[in-house]
Design a protein around this motif. Structure first.
Motif, short mmCIF file in Angstrom:
data_model
loop_
_atom_site.label_atom_id
_atom_site.label_comp_id
_atom_site.label_asym_id
_atom_site.label_seq_id
_atom_site.Cartn_x
_atom_site.Cartn_y
_atom_site.Cartn_z
N ILE A 1 47.95 -3.29 -16.48
CA ILE A 1 49.41 -3.10 -16.53
C ILE A 1 49.76 -1.67 -16.91
O ILE A 1 50.42 -0.95 -16.15
CB ILE A 1 50.06 -4.09 -17.51
N MET A 2 49.29 -1.24 -18.09
CA MET A 2 49.74 0.05 -18.60
C MET A 2 49.17 1.23 -17.82
O MET A 2 49.87 2.22 -17.59
CB MET A 2 49.36 0.16 -20.08
N ASP A 3 47.92 1.14 -17.42
CA ASP A 3 47.31 2.26 -16.73
C ASP A 3 47.64 2.24 -15.23
O ASP A 3 48.11 3.23 -14.68
CB ASP A 3 45.79 2.23 -16.93
N ALA A 4 47.43 1.09 -14.58
CA ALA A 4 47.58 1.02 -13.13
C ALA A 4 49.03 0.94 -12.68
O ALA A 4 49.40 1.48 -11.64
CB ALA A 4 46.80 -0.18 -12.59
N HIS B 1 51.41 3.59 -15.68
CA HIS B 1 50.89 4.97 -15.78
C HIS B 1 51.20 5.58 -17.15
O HIS B 1 51.72 6.69 -17.27
CB HIS B 1 51.47 5.85 -14.67
N VAL B 2 50.86 4.83 -18.18
CA VAL B 2 51.10 5.26 -19.55
C VAL B 2 50.22 6.46 -19.89
O VAL B 2 49.06 6.55 -19.45
CB VAL B 2 50.82 4.09 -20.53
N LEU B 3 50.76 7.40 -20.67
CA LEU B 3 49.98 8.54 -21.15
C LEU B 3 49.21 8.12 -22.39
O LEU B 3 49.78 7.59 -23.34
CB LEU B 3 50.90 9.72 -21.47
N TRP B 4 47.90 8.38 -22.40
CA TRP B 4 47.05 7.97 -23.51
C TRP B 4 46.82 9.12 -24.48
O TRP B 4 46.80 10.28 -24.07
CB TRP B 4 45.69 7.48 -23.00
#
Length: 687
Positions: free
Chosen positions: A668-671, A674-677
């Motif tokens: 969800i968050m990455d794909a 596109h959350v910045l880590w």
């Protein structure tokens, strides 16, 4: 009459347009699941989706889609606040009252009631928005700096009064919150205050890390220390959710009344969700005959706040659509959408662009009903989370809390701020200091500063608050209301939750630790014995006396105004609590409106707390070495066995939260989002 005829025409067009319904259902299905993920929320979704909406939809339908998502935000925020003890700025009351109900096994019923009154509040707000928009301009024009200042101070004073048995502590917490907001550069000058040369502090301390530190982090740590489930009794089923829905529907008049309060407060520019949350709750408490349950898990208290919270959206729409003054962050996004479509707020929203206003009204009203129906179906299974050991939830929740804090400025210092205020929040929770006054004052501090100084300059000094009718009316009514609220609650302090020493007994009932060892004092007597609680206000005093006040003397004008007068008020309150400490009249066990330590406050609790601090710091270290995504996925595997009684052959159970974490983080968050880590700062430092 012509406007009414046009409105009817547009309503008919929307209701018969399949695209309108498709977008509304899409908004509900998107806002529902995402709204349940702590630390993400619908604001993030809208911020990401807004460019695509502007490029691919016509203005009316695009704004309807955005408004549909954002108007549902408050309903879904109640789920993590009640079940997981994860509050937002708009769900502090829901967290305070509802989470205690969840601890007693009534989480599903509580959420069912929330959905019912949320739907009613949404319908009331949509109806009121349609009525109010054409006639509200004269009121808003007369609501200026002085009125907003008085309203903000009223909100702070009101929530301090709700501290009941610890009003002095509540006032100190509130003034300390005001002082913390003065960190950074003001809107009136370029002079940095109390930043120590750190550029990060120029904009002040971000709200989300502070809020998570004060409220969420202490609750997750405390529940992990109990090594139990959130609730070990009570029924968790769709049947219980429906029972709560029936309760909410039976109280439809209360929902309508609180909805009207929410709309009215939402119309006022500068009054945000945190203020509306507490003011609507206080008004509901003052109008209730039986006040004995408020503060220790009252379903009515939850309904007071949630009815108004869902209705506030329509109120905040008024200054946004009429004057381009967004009533909240959510409406700032809607305003951005309007401007992106080339539309200007103002009279055109009632003439040439009336169809967009009508679409927003329908999205708020119908969307709230749809999301409530969806939530009823989802809550039964989700509420079963309260049956599993809390360590399983904490293993997933702690990384999300860290990530949510990081999203404030995309800086590791966001996480440092959260941990620092987590220590303050835990200390306040441990020693029975009310946290709501601090966080509300922190939210309202910039509002007070941005409005009080201009009001004093434009008007006749402090007399401006007495010479403007609206300001004077709010001042008088606010003072009378606080006095009435204090009087109404004075005889019921003994029935409020004992904050400093509540633990969950083996049978699920509350037990009071050490409360019977010390009989309450009935007269003042000198007390020279050191109490560790004194360390809290002494640390606050040290920061103000050594850093804040001396620097304040070197400031001028608006830069000096708030920190100087707040410091003087703080010194006076500290002197009062010092006298109270030396000459106590009653037992020092504070009876306040907050959630106390469920794991106790004795030596055994201290031994349990130290490893939890180690886990928090260990997670930060893991992020610095292997990066946030993998640290978040692997964290449950290490955290859960340590905080539960899992045997070696049962370690596979800890893989389930790891898989869920991987799904949320990578799926969800990455794909999708596109959350910045956070950067692996330690690895980057050495390699």
């Amino acid at each position: 009459m012509e406007t009414l005829a046009q409105s009817g025409t547009y309503i008919g067009e929307f209701l018969t347009d399949p695209t309108f319904w498709l977008l509304l259902f899409a908004a509900v299905l998107l806002a529902g699941p995402v709204g349940m993920i702590p630390g993400v929320g619908t604001l993030t979704v809208v911020a990401i989706a807004l460019p695509f909406v502007v490029l691919n939809l016509e203005p009316a339908l695009g704004i309807v889609f955005i408004a549909g998502i954002l108007s549902l935000n408050n309903t879904m925020d109640a789920i993590p606040a009640v079940l997981l003890g994860y509050p937002t700025a708009a769900t502090q009351v829901t967290f305070l009252e509802g989470h205690q109900l969840a601890l007693r096994g009534e989480g599903a019923r509580t959420l069912g009631a929330v959905y019912a009154v949320s739907a009613i509040g949404g319908l009331v707000s949509a109806f009121m928005l349609a009525l109010v928009m054409p006639a509200i301009r004269p009121f808003i024009v007369n609501f200026s700096y002085a009125e907003i200042t008085v309203m903000a101070l009223f909100g702070i004073g009101m929530v301090s009064a709700l501290s009941r048995g610890a009003v002095l502590k509540g006032l100190i917490a509130a003034v300390f919150g005001l002082l913390v907001t003065t960190i950074g550069i003001t809107a009136f000058s370029t002079v940095p205050r109390f930043t120590f040369g750190e550029l990060y502090l120029n904009e002040g301390l971000p709200l989300i890390p502070v809020l998570l530190g004060i409220f969420a982090l202490p609750e997750v740590v405390d529940l992990s220390m109990t090594r139990r489930a959130v609730a070990e009794r009570g029924e968790v089923s769709v049947k219980e959710v429906v029972s709560g829905v029936r309760y909410g529907l039976r109280h439809w008049l209360v929902a309508v009344r609180q909805g009207l309060i929410g709309v009215t407060l939402g119309i006022i520019p500068g009054v945000g969700s945190g203020v509306i949350d507490w003011m609507s709750y206080a008004l509901g408490v003052s109008l209730s005959k039986d006040k004995s349950q408020f503060g220790k898990g009252s379903l009515d208290g939850v309904l007071f706040a949630e009815s108004a919270q869902n209705a506030q959206n329509a109120g905040q729409a008024v200054p946004t659509l009429a004057f381009g003054i967004p009533g909240s962050v959510a409406w700032a996004l809607i305003l951005a959408g309007l401007l992106s479509f080339g539309l200007a707020p103002g009279i055109s929203m009632l003439t040439a662009n009336l169809n967009i206003t009508i679409g927003i009204v329908l999205a708020i009203g119908i969307g709230n009903v749809l999301i409530s129906l969806l939530a009823v179906l989802l809550t039964g299974p989700i509420a079963k989370l309260t049956r599993i050991p809390y360590a399983y939830i904490a293993g997933l929740l702690l990384p999300l809390i860290f990530l949510s804090a990081y999203q404030a400025n995309f800086s590791m210092l966001d996480i440092v701020v959260m941990l620092c205020f987590g220590g303050l929040g835990m200390a306040m929770k441990w020693w029975g200091w009310p946290r709501p006054p601090f966080i509300l004052a922190y939210i309202l501090g910039p509002v007070v500063e941005r409005n009080a100084w201009p009001a004093l300059q434009i008007g006749d000094g402090p007399l401006v608050f007495l010479t403007r009718p609206f300001a004077l009316g709010i001042l008088v009514l606010g003072a009378l209301f606080i006095v009435f609220l204090t009087w109404a609650l004075r005889d019921r302090e003994s029935q409020v939750a004992q904050v400093t020493s509540v633990v969950m007994g083996s049978d699920g009932a509350n037990e009071q630790e050490n409360s019977s060892d010390r009989p309450p004092r009935t007269r003042r007597q000198l007390q020279l014995r050191w109490q560790w609680e004194n360390l809290l206000w002494l640390v606050m005093l040290g920061w103000v006396a050594i850093i804040v006040f001396p620097d304040t003397l070197g400031f001028e004008g608006p830069t000096r105004f708030l920190p100087f007068w707040a410091s003087l008020a703080f010194f006076g309150l500290i002197a009062a609590i010092a006298v109270q400490t030396l000459f106590p009249k009653v037992s020092t066990d504070a009876k306040i409106m907050d959630i106390g330590m469920r794991s106790g406050t004795g030596v055994s609790a201290v031994r349990q707390l130290l490893p939890q601090i180690g886990w928090l710091l260990g997670f930060v270290f893991a992020v610095g070495i292997i990066g946030f995504p993998w640290a978040a996925v692997l964290f449950p595997m290490a955290f859960i066995p340590f905080n539960t009684s899992l045997k070696l052959r049962q370690l596979g159970l800890a893989l389930i939260p790891c898989l869920l974490a991987a799904t949320v983080i990578f799926g969800i968050m990455d794909a999708v989002l596109h959350v910045l880590w956070p950067d692996p700062f330690l690895r980057n430092l050495f390699f």
